[in-house]
Design a protein around this motif. Structure first.
Motif, PDB file in Angstrom:
ATOM      1  N   GLN A 183      -0.775  -7.925  -2.016  1.00 34.45           N
ATOM      2  CA  GLN A 183      -2.192  -8.194  -1.228  1.00 34.45           C
ATOM      3  C   GLN A 183      -3.102  -7.006  -1.896  1.00 34.45           C
ATOM      4  OE1 GLN A 183      -2.576 -10.451   0.714  1.00 34.45           O
ATOM      5  NE2 GLN A 183      -4.850 -10.305   0.581  1.00 34.45           N
ATOM      6  N   ALA A 184      -2.612  -5.874  -2.331  1.00 39.55           N
ATOM      7  CA  ALA A 184      -3.505  -4.882  -3.066  1.00 39.55           C
ATOM      8  C   ALA A 184      -3.833  -5.393  -4.333  1.00 39.55           C
ATOM      9  CB  ALA A 184      -2.658  -3.781  -3.155  1.00 39.55           C
TER      10      ALA A 184
ATOM     11  N   GLU B  68       2.243  -6.145   0.982  1.00 40.61           N
ATOM     12  CA  GLU B  68       1.110  -5.292   0.781  1.00 40.61           C
ATOM     13  C   GLU B  68       0.807  -4.881  -0.584  1.00 40.61           C
ATOM     14  OE1 GLU B  68       0.917  -2.237   4.780  1.00 40.61           O
ATOM     15  OE2 GLU B  68       3.027  -2.642   3.692  1.00 40.61           O
TER      16      GLU B  68
ATOM     17  N   PHE C  47      -9.230   3.490  -7.315  1.00 43.70           N
ATOM     18  CA  PHE C  47      -7.965   2.522  -7.570  1.00 43.70           C
ATOM     19  C   PHE C  47      -6.910   2.916  -8.191  1.00 43.70           C
ATOM     20  CE2 PHE C  47      -6.488  -0.340 -10.866  1.00 43.70           C
ATOM     21  CZ  PHE C  47      -5.917  -1.395  -9.839  1.00 43.70           C
TER      22      PHE C  47
ATOM     23  N   LYS D 235      -4.674   4.849  -6.068  1.00 47.67           N
ATOM     24  CA  LYS D 235      -3.735   3.921  -5.009  1.00 47.67           C
ATOM     25  C   LYS D 235      -2.718   3.235  -5.790  1.00 47.67           C
ATOM     26  CE  LYS D 235      -6.479   0.965  -3.159  1.00 47.67           C
ATOM     27  NZ  LYS D 235      -7.744   0.544  -2.471  1.00 47.67           N
ATOM     28  N   PHE D 236      -3.423   2.420  -6.861  1.00 46.04           N
ATOM     29  CA  PHE D 236      -2.476   1.983  -7.304  1.00 46.04           C
ATOM     30  C   PHE D 236      -1.203   2.517  -8.041  1.00 46.04           C
ATOM     31  CE2 PHE D 236      -0.978  -0.930 -11.145  1.00 46.04           C
ATOM     32  CZ  PHE D 236      -0.734  -2.379 -10.569  1.00 46.04           C
TER      33      PHE D 236
ATOM     34  N   ASN E 155      -7.892  -5.979  -5.468  1.00 46.35           N
ATOM     35  CA  ASN E 155      -8.224  -5.203  -6.486  1.00 46.35           C
ATOM     36  C   ASN E 155      -8.607  -6.090  -7.721  1.00 46.35           C
ATOM     37  OD1 ASN E 155      -8.501  -2.294  -5.326  1.00 46.35           O
ATOM     38  ND2 ASN E 155      -6.293  -2.757  -4.981  1.00 46.35           N
TER      39      ASN E 155
ATOM     40  N   MET F 204       1.392   3.475  -5.460  1.00 44.39           N
ATOM     41  CA  MET F 204       1.976   2.098  -4.847  1.00 44.39           C
ATOM     42  C   MET F 204       3.188   1.770  -5.872  1.00 44.39           C
ATOM     43  SD  MET F 204      -0.161  -0.973  -3.667  1.00 44.39           S
ATOM     44  CE  MET F 204      -1.632  -0.167  -2.841  1.00 44.39           C
TER      45      MET F 204
END
Lengths: 668, 668
Positions: free
Chosen positions: A472-473, A469, A447, A450-451, A477, A454
């Motif tokens: 949404q993420a 997106e 996570f 990704k975070f 999460n 991002m």
């Protein structure tokens, strides 16, 4: 004028003390260090990294060790049996990690230590998304505001407060149970497993207190000594994984700003860069702090420049040098640029704290080290076994939850409450720590990677990630980031139905509260039968290392010889097979066709559960929240850490029994 | 692996401490005992009666003195200025009074000291009425169950917990503000007013610490020394009123019983007598205590047999002798008889505490003693000025609320914040203590006499009081017994509209929350604009001795030059006329026709009230609860003790100004 003639029992004056958690019973022989040769303990916790004091590159320290120490002391281990060492002279240090997840707050609440956080921390209720505006004059605009905590949870906010304060709260509580508290100024030098000297106390720990070195033995050792863990290094364990994170700047300040969302958590993606705004607590001046995370892409390019601790060389020097290019002025300018057209500056020019940091995501493959008989002896918790970035506010939480997962298993093992074992697997209960927490750590790392990427803000341009997106993420999460959606994999403590059709639970939206082995039991509001009191179920299931059988009776409760009555009687009998006071019974009833008295239901309910017997429909619909049909009811076992262990049909007491026998030894 | 380079302000490490209440500013000269001849103070509190230790007839002691000490210390008085003495060696004593009203809990919450009570006290949610059954076999039956707290209140229960614990909670908090805390082992010997020696410090207090006697001077003295008050006796004040109460027995025990309502508060009127059941807190054994009040009519007949303290003679001897006839066995038998056909007995034969007592209802005509210039100098609080029975759970609450009413007035006087005075009335603010609290005490006495007689259980037979009348009386008096319906009479601090038609408030159901000068502001749930946080208004109006202007803006808030905007700007200006930080602004808005940003409303709102600006319609309907029409809005001033002082139309800032000028001195 009042005149009294009074008589009092001698115990009465003690009632002015705060309540103490009842220790869990001990069936094993009492431990006495006096009977042993040399200094010995049952558990030693290495509570903090042994970094060299005064070094400018301090490493993060989490209260995972303190949490474990507190739990074991509350469960009943004495200062003679339990030792927690800390290289630092005090906990009085304002740390870097400061976010408390809703799930962590729930746990604190069940320990009776959440009040100060509830009263005085900053509560983050909302996350605002700011993005480039199509209107060039506006530059950026708020595109959405979402709740910070999306799934149902007892606390609908994330709290921010100094980590030092969290530690102080825990230590204050610890000192009610432990006279010694944490042993300060004591640095871990070395750890090894040596069964030759004493196979019951096979872990040899060399420590240094104020310059004096000594070796002691312990049954179990817990390394909670942070990212540069000496426990980990002594035992030759290596973190694995890539180091992908960028160099970031972070600053705490009282903001002078016209940015409208300064009191909301914000993700700001501007053409001039990215800023994360984290509102923080009120300080003694009456003003409110704000934290800003700033990615400074121009100064430092992303690169794997992390080295294992202790390693030096040109690569480490290079990283340090590049980090040193980050200045406060640079961070503030970057923030100011990214927040245009709004202004932001430190009020009165004063800032509270700032730092530049680099963090890679890594995880340890093995959280447990075993002895030659395959018994678990050393455990790694917290940052010592998983490192990641602070931006998602996960670190302190996941670290403390490692300890919360391990503590009750350790006390069951030590107190002789653990289930029977086999020669090749002498510590089945302890082994579940690895199964459950390694999985969570891996999810955390995934996570975070990704975070973090991002959020770096470069994606919009280069990889085409849209703001939708990103939103949404965040949403997807949130179960994980709130701590409420953690799900442990199947193991002896998490038994799922092989055949879903025979499950007494309907629904799969586990985040909303549907009973699911491996997930925490959601708090529900209940009306207590005995006193008409409005209760939170979590308040009646405190963290005292007890298992609970949750009996959701069905609508036939008032009938003679009903399925509900039989199930209640059988579970009441079942409890007597296990050590006294290790299992508590909780009974809920659905809406019934008439009002009733104690005499209308099985006598065992009042005997076992007088103050844990509730109407599950009066204040909320517990049955529908938990996914249980009131016509059929259900049984569930709740583990000492609040996770659902197994769910069974109301008449399937046998499945409950099978489950409990794998968790707790029997006495009859 | 995380690597930090960090920089921190030196103040940051202090943030791990719990928050301290900000002291109220001082415009008068700083007090220094060093500049004065002899030992001098600004306030001396005599915290407990000087009864002879070891005497079997102990008298009740309330924490009124400790409450006052705590409040004054929090408001900013130092140990040099403030002294609280206590004849006893410690507070560690389990007292007799144990009920905490919802209003007292609200006050504790605004002081940040309610948590332990919320978490660990017994919460009484319901009152069950038991009466003789027409079915002779049943003997008694439950005729009704009512909520224990009927009016809206933040806490919907009454809490029961040992008074010693309440004192310990307050003392723990006191020690954060005062190094000395309460001066123990110090007995008051005498008090007199002597202006000749030093007219600024006219109260001469003779005290005895561990056998050593000394005389000190003080500006103000507070007698919180209980029913046998030496302060009261030294100054020749006499309690007035009849003494009507009976002799009662009371016992605390873990009950072994099949009585179904043992965890509810019960009034049981049986043919065999009356019992009141008070459920109490869980003790360390995991069991729950129950208190029983029993009227023992056969042993002692009601009679006015009370004598002023110190008086002896045949009448006192007679009373003592008759009281001594009450035995534990007698109390238990009386309870067992009255609760037939249910059984009740002490579990394992052990009882926790028991007492026999007689209490008469009396009240002091004057709560204040003045000096020759008519300035208030000595104040009597708590049991020293009103005595009554404990059955309605009022004593500790009314006593502490005396102190809560007095404390802020005292600090305003001492710190030079009090309004201008006239030669014949030099202390108008202090004088309101008498006006407000004497009225409440008189109501308490009247209520207690009625309730006590009603509860004695003899009325049903002899005077024809029906169970319905008893229920009705409970309901009617609940505003008073909960502490939520107390209403102070008009005075400079309570200004009511002469002309109701010009009031901005509709409705007269003040108990339900309608704004009413002289009553406490009801807590409401609000959505905060700045952070989307869900707030309780009481949490944003802590007990810090500040006045608050509550601005309920009208629906025109977003219009340019609206009434709302002008009112907000004018009140923001008004605040600057008074000493800095003595007045805070709270702004609510009703449902508006569109969403808005800070820039759409007057800039003063963000400047003065960024974190006290709320949507009053999102989480509850604050406007309708307070009786304010959203089309017109309203202004109100909330006093430092949470009571509404005045209500005005939104454009009538002048009335707010007039009110405040009578309460606080101006600076410009």
């Amino acid at each position: 004028m009042p005149v009294f003639t009074e008589y009092s029992s001698s115990a009465r004056d003690l009632r002015i003390l705060p309540s103490f958690a009842p220790p869990i019973p001990r069936l094993s022989l009492p431990f006495s260090s006096k009977e042993n040769n040399g200094e010995k303990y049952e558990v030693i916790i290495v509570g903090v990294c042994s970094s060299v004091p005064g070094q400018s590159n301090s490493v993060k320290r989490r209260p995972a060790g303190l949490m474990l120490d507190l739990l074991l002391a509350r469960y009943g281990l004495s200062d003679e049996s339990l030792l927690c060492i800390d290289a630092k002279p005090s906990t009085l240090k304002s740390g870097q990690a400061d976010g408390i997840q809703p799930r962590t707050l729930e746990v604190f609440k069940t320990l009776g230590i959440s009040d100060e956080i509830e009263n005085e921390a900053c509560h983050m209720w909302q996350f605002a998304f700011w993005n480039p505006s199509p209107d060039k004059k506006k530059i950026i605009e708020r595109t959405a505001v979402m709740p910070e905590v999306i799934p149902p949870a007892r606390f609908k906010y994330e709290a921010t407060i100094h980590q030092g304060r969290i530690e102080r709260i825990m230590e204050t509580d610890l000192l009610r149970y432990s006279k010694r508290g944490v042993l300060r100024n004591t640095r871990l030098v070395d750890v090894k497993i040596d069964e030759n000297g004493d196979s019951d106390f096979p872990v040899v720990v060399t420590m240094n207190t104020n310059g004096t070195e000594r070796a002691v033995r312990t049954k179990y050792l817990v390394g909670a000594d942070g990212a540069h863990s000496v426990v980990r290094q002594s035992l030759g364990l290596k973190l694995e994984g890539e180091s992908l994170d960028h160099i970031w700047g972070v600053v705490d300040l009282v903001a002078d700003t016209d940015f409208p969302d300064i009191r909301r958590r914000c993700g700001i993606h501007s053409p001039a860069g990215s800023v994360m705004v984290i509102p923080r607590e009120r300080i003694s001046t009456g003003e409110y702090l704000t934290r800003l995370y700033v990615h400074v892409p121009d100064i430092v390019s992303p690169e794997d420049d992390q080295l294992p601790a202790g390693e030096t060389g040109s690569k480490a020097d290079d990283a340090r040098q590049r980090r040193s290019k980050i200045t406060l002025e640079g961070i503030l300018k970057q923030a100011a640029d990214a927040m245009q057209p709004y202004y932001i500056r430190p009020k009165d020019g004063v800032i509270d704290w700032w730092a530049a940091y680099q963090i890679g995501q890594r995880v340890l493959p093995e959280f447990i080290v075993k002895d030659s008989k395959n018994a678990a002896r050393v455990f790694i918790v917290g940052d010592a076994c998983h490192t990641h970035s602070p931006k998602a506010g996960q670190g302190m939480n996941v670290s403390m939850m490692d300890s919360y997962n391990l503590a009750w298993k350790l006390i069951y093992q030590i107190n002789g409450l653990a289930p029977s074992s086999t020669p090749d697997n002498p510590t089945p209960l302890l082994n579940t720590y690895q199964t459950e927490r390694h999985e969570t750590a891996q999810q955390l790392i995934d996570f975070d990677r990704k975070f973090s990427t991002m959020f770096s803000g470069q994606m919009g341009a280069t990889e085409g990630l849209t703001q939708e997106e990103f939103q949404q993420a965040f949403k997807l999460n949130n179960g994980f980031t709130s701590g409420c959606g953690v799900e442990y994999p199947e193991n002896i403590l998490v038994v799922r139905d092989v055949n879903p059709s025979s499950s007494p639970v309907q629904g799969t939206d586990y985040l909303s509260g549907i009973l699911r082995p491996g997930r925490r039991l959601l708090n529900v509001k209940l009306l207590r039968h005995a006193d008409g009191g409005q209760r939170d179920l979590h308040d009646d299931t405190p963290s005292t290392a007890r298992f609970r059988i949750l009996c959701l009776a069905s609508q036939d409760l008032l009938d003679r010889d009903s399925v509900s009555a039989k199930a209640l009687e059988r579970t009441a009998m079942l409890v007597t097979k296990f050590p006294a006071s290790t299992i508590e019974q909780i009974v809920l009833h659905p809406r019934l066709h008439r009002s009733f008295e104690w005499g209308d239901i099985p006598a065992c309910v009042k005997q076992t559960s007088e103050m844990r017997f509730y109407d599950g429909s009066a204040l909320g619909d517990a049955y529908s929240i938990y996914g249980v049909d009131p016509a059929h009811g259900a049984l569930a076992v709740i583990r000492p850490d609040g996770y659902v262990g197994v769910v069974a049909q109301l008449d399937d007491v046998r499945q409950v029994e099978d489950y409990l026998q794998a968790c707790i030894r029997t006495v009859s």
